[in-house]
Design a protein around this motif. Structure first.
Motif, PDB file in Angstrom:
ATOM      1  N   GLU A 192      -6.387   4.012  10.038  1.00 29.42           N
ATOM      2  CA  GLU A 192      -6.592   3.628  11.436  1.00 29.42           C
ATOM      3  C   GLU A 192      -8.050   3.367  11.777  1.00 29.42           C
ATOM      4  O   GLU A 192      -8.352   2.688  12.759  1.00 29.42           O
TER       5      GLU A 192
ATOM      6  N   VAL B 237      -0.978  14.748  17.172  1.00 31.23           N
ATOM      7  CA  VAL B 237      -1.628  13.520  16.707  1.00 31.23           C
ATOM      8  C   VAL B 237      -0.716  12.761  15.748  1.00 31.23           C
ATOM      9  O   VAL B 237      -0.657  11.527  15.767  1.00 31.23           O
ATOM     10  N   SER B 238       0.017  13.498  14.916  1.00 31.09           N
ATOM     11  CA  SER B 238       0.882  12.843  13.930  1.00 31.09           C
ATOM     12  C   SER B 238       2.035  12.080  14.586  1.00 31.09           C
ATOM     13  O   SER B 238       2.644  11.213  13.955  1.00 31.09           O
TER      14      SER B 238
ATOM     15  N   ALA C 180       1.644  10.049  17.081  1.00 33.30           N
ATOM     16  CA  ALA C 180       1.030   8.963  17.863  1.00 33.30           C
ATOM     17  C   ALA C 180       1.888   7.708  17.881  1.00 33.30           C
ATOM     18  O   ALA C 180       1.916   6.976  18.875  1.00 33.30           O
ATOM     19  N   ASP C 181       2.594   7.423  16.775  1.00 33.47           N
ATOM     20  CA  ASP C 181       3.396   6.202  16.693  1.00 33.47           C
ATOM     21  C   ASP C 181       4.872   6.451  17.007  1.00 33.47           C
ATOM     22  O   ASP C 181       5.732   5.660  16.608  1.00 33.47           O
TER      23      ASP C 181
ATOM     24  N   PHE D 261      -0.726  14.533  21.784  1.00 30.48           N
ATOM     25  CA  PHE D 261       0.119  13.345  21.806  1.00 30.48           C
ATOM     26  C   PHE D 261      -0.215  12.475  23.014  1.00 30.48           C
ATOM     27  O   PHE D 261      -0.347  11.248  22.901  1.00 30.48           O
TER      28      PHE D 261
ATOM     29  N   VAL E 280      -3.768  10.688  22.444  1.00 31.19           N
ATOM     30  CA  VAL E 280      -3.841   9.568  21.496  1.00 31.19           C
ATOM     31  C   VAL E 280      -2.966   8.398  21.934  1.00 31.19           C
ATOM     32  O   VAL E 280      -3.235   7.252  21.560  1.00 31.19           O
ATOM     33  N   ARG E 281      -1.920   8.653  22.717  1.00 29.54           N
ATOM     34  CA  ARG E 281      -1.100   7.537  23.194  1.00 29.54           C
ATOM     35  C   ARG E 281      -1.824   6.737  24.277  1.00 29.54           C
ATOM     36  O   ARG E 281      -1.654   5.523  24.379  1.00 29.54           O
TER      37      ARG E 281
ATOM     38  N   ARG F 156      -5.778   5.182  22.271  1.00 28.86           N
ATOM     39  CA  ARG F 156      -5.539   4.958  20.845  1.00 28.86           C
ATOM     40  C   ARG F 156      -6.822   4.633  20.084  1.00 28.86           C
ATOM     41  O   ARG F 156      -6.879   4.783  18.864  1.00 28.86           O
TER      42      ARG F 156
ATOM     43  N   LEU G  80      -7.826   7.505  18.098  1.00 29.67           N
ATOM     44  CA  LEU G  80      -6.865   8.064  17.149  1.00 29.67           C
ATOM     45  C   LEU G  80      -7.516   8.497  15.835  1.00 29.67           C
ATOM     46  O   LEU G  80      -7.226   9.598  15.347  1.00 29.67           O
TER      47      LEU G  80
ATOM     48  N   GLY H 111      -9.045  11.690  16.356  1.00 31.06           N
ATOM     49  CA  GLY H 111      -8.034  12.728  16.522  1.00 31.06           C
ATOM     50  C   GLY H 111      -7.515  13.227  15.194  1.00 31.06           C
ATOM     51  O   GLY H 111      -7.358  14.440  14.987  1.00 31.06           O
TER      52      GLY H 111
END
Length: 265
Positions: free
Chosen positions: A65, A127-128, A130-131, A200, A203-204, A207, A210, A213
């Protein structure tokens, strides 16, 4: 705009990791004590899991990222925050015998101290995710869940089991009941679902941060391993042959061997 059910999903993931800590108290339902060798192996096992999750999960994803410099800055920030929080909060003397009778102020104080250890792990979980809901993950309960999130949730949950055992040892020695040991083990990790939701959300909505993070969570967890887990293991194993170092290394190797294949599935 992130839907409320996404936050709930992340909170539940963090809560699962917290509940896993209670499993660490269950051996005391069958055994009165755990040997020093066993405790050193457990600390090593937890250390191997945390290091693997940080390097092969968070750092690797962060490099996808952002740049190494961004990851390094995030890792440094994670270390600094944990150091500062540790210095501020651990000056307070906490007697485990007071856990069962703690008043409101004492509970707040205990929670503050325990946050130093468990909040960064919650951040790693958050953080994990984020997607979450985006392409490239696996379907779970109606959500497209990033594989990194599955990996981190499993890693932190497994790591929390020996941590729950470590928390239960002094409580058992002081006569705290078995079910209360389970409760206090879980309580020690309750900041994790909170940290997961906070990270979460951040980071959303930001981004661009990220990579920082990912680095922050990795730096905090690696620092906790080096400053807390390993010294605790060496202190516990001081009377073992060669100071317990072979047992510690064996535990670390086992933790790494368990988590590395999961990272590449």
């Amino acid at each position: 705009m992130v839907a409320l059910d996404a936050y709930l999903f992340v909170f539940v993931a963090g809560l699962i990791t917290a509940l896993a800590t209670g499993i660490g108290a269950l051996p005391f339902f069958f055994f009165e004590t755990i040997s020093d060798r066993g405790n050193v192996a457990l600390w090593g096992f937890a250390s191997g899991i945390m290091i693997s999750a940080s390097l092969f999960g968070l750092v690797q994803e962060g490099l996808a990222e952002g740049t190494p410099v961004e990851i390094a800055v995030g890792m440094l920030a994670g270390v600094v925050l944990v150091v500062l929080a540790h210095d501020v909060l651990t000056d307070a003397e906490i007697d485990p015998r007071e856990y069962a009778e703690a008043d409101f102020k004492k509970l707040i104080l205990i929670l503050g101290v325990l946050t130093v250890h468990s909040f960064p792990e919650g951040i790693a979980v958050g953080v994990s995710f984020a997607d979450l809901g985006l392409e490239g993950g696996t379907m779970l309960l109606g959500f497209t869940v990033p594989l990194l999130a599955v990996f981190m949730t499993v890693a932190i949950s497994i790591h929390n089991v020996p941590e729950g055992t470590a928390i239960s040892i002094p409580l058992r020695a002081m006569g705290v009941s078995k079910w209360k040991m389970v409760w206090w083990a879980v309580f020690s990790s309750l900041p994790q679902p909170i940290g997961a939701v906070v990270a979460f959300a951040f980071v959303r909505y930001a981004r661009a941060f990220l990579p920082y993070g990912f680095g922050f969570a990795a730096g905090a967890m690696i620092y906790l391993v080096l400053s807390e887990f390993v010294p605790e293991a060496l202190e516990t194993g001081s009377d073992l042959p060669r100071g317990g170092k072979p047992v510690l290394v064996g535990g670390i190797a086992l933790g790494v061997a368990l988590m590395v294949p999961l990272a590449y599935l």
